[in-house]
Design an enzyme around this catalytic site. Structure first.
Site, PDB file in Angstrom:
ATOM      1  N   ALA A  50       0.911  -1.225  -0.146  1.00 24.26           N
ATOM      2  CA  ALA A  50       0.097   0.217   0.032  1.00 24.26           C
ATOM      3  C   ALA A  50       0.712   1.499   0.205  1.00 24.26           C
ATOM      4  O   ALA A  50      -0.114   2.121  -0.391  1.00 24.26           O
ATOM      5  CB  ALA A  50      -1.432  -0.196   1.278  1.00 24.26           C
ATOM      6  N   GLU A  51       2.086   1.234   0.719  1.00 24.34           N
ATOM      7  CA  GLU A  51       2.660   2.691   0.929  1.00 24.34           C
ATOM      8  C   GLU A  51       3.287   2.636  -0.624  1.00 24.34           C
ATOM      9  O   GLU A  51       3.302   3.966  -0.701  1.00 24.34           O
ATOM     10  CB  GLU A  51       3.918   2.290   2.128  1.00 24.34           C
ATOM     11  CG  GLU A  51       4.403   3.633   2.207  1.00 24.34           C
ATOM     12  CD  GLU A  51       5.858   3.456   3.939  1.00 24.34           C
ATOM     13  OE1 GLU A  51       6.204   4.460   4.031  1.00 24.34           O
ATOM     14  OE2 GLU A  51       5.745   2.728   4.155  1.00 24.34           O
ATOM     15  N   ALA A  52       3.469   1.847  -1.182  1.00 21.34           N
ATOM     16  CA  ALA A  52       4.302   1.932  -2.192  1.00 21.34           C
ATOM     17  C   ALA A  52       3.133   1.928  -3.178  1.00 21.34           C
ATOM     18  O   ALA A  52       4.028   2.936  -4.390  1.00 21.34           O
ATOM     19  CB  ALA A  52       4.854   0.315  -3.221  1.00 21.34           C
TER      20      ALA A  52
END
Length: 131
Positions: A50-52
């Site tokens: 998700a962060e990517a």
């Protein structure tokens, strides 16, 4: 338009980018190779995924206005898990500002079940020469 280049962790996790813009990034990741010791998709893998996606979208927006993006905050809620198959992540812009971006990322399994909902906020800073 600037294209996403996968980092080392993204490559190790098997991430494949399907669509990319500041408003929306879509990618997939296999569960295989991203499980925790009980055989479930690792929550940390979901958050890293998700962060990517949210960061990539922020970087695309930042570059369009001559800036860079750096992470300020990420939070995630795990709703369910998967033991096999492919998960899909969709990062959708909530706010694309001149100093801050926010994206919501929804991770679903092969059946469309929501596994994780995350939100990331990125600060947009002036680019440093040579970066």
């Amino acid at each position: 338009m600037w294209k996403i280049e996968l980092g080392e962790l993204d490559q190790k996790m098997g991430v494949t980018v399907l669509e990319q813009s500041a408003e929306r990034v879509v990618a997939t990741m296999p569960v295989d190779g991203n499980r925790q010791s009980f055989g479930l998709l690792h929550g940390g893998a979901s958050v890293a995924f998700a962060e990517a996606l949210g960061s990539w979208a922020a970087v695309i927006h930042a570059r369009s206005i001559g800036k860079s993006a750096v992470g300020l905050d990420i939070n995630a809620t795990h709703h369910a898990s998967a033991t096999s198959g492919i998960v899909t992540g969709v990062a959708t812009a909530v706010r694309l500002g001149r100093t801050v971006t926010s994206h919501e990322i929804v991770v679903t399994d092969d059946q469309g079940r929501r596994l994780c909902t995350a939100r990331i906020t990125n600060l947009l800073v002036d680019e440093k020469p040579g970066v």
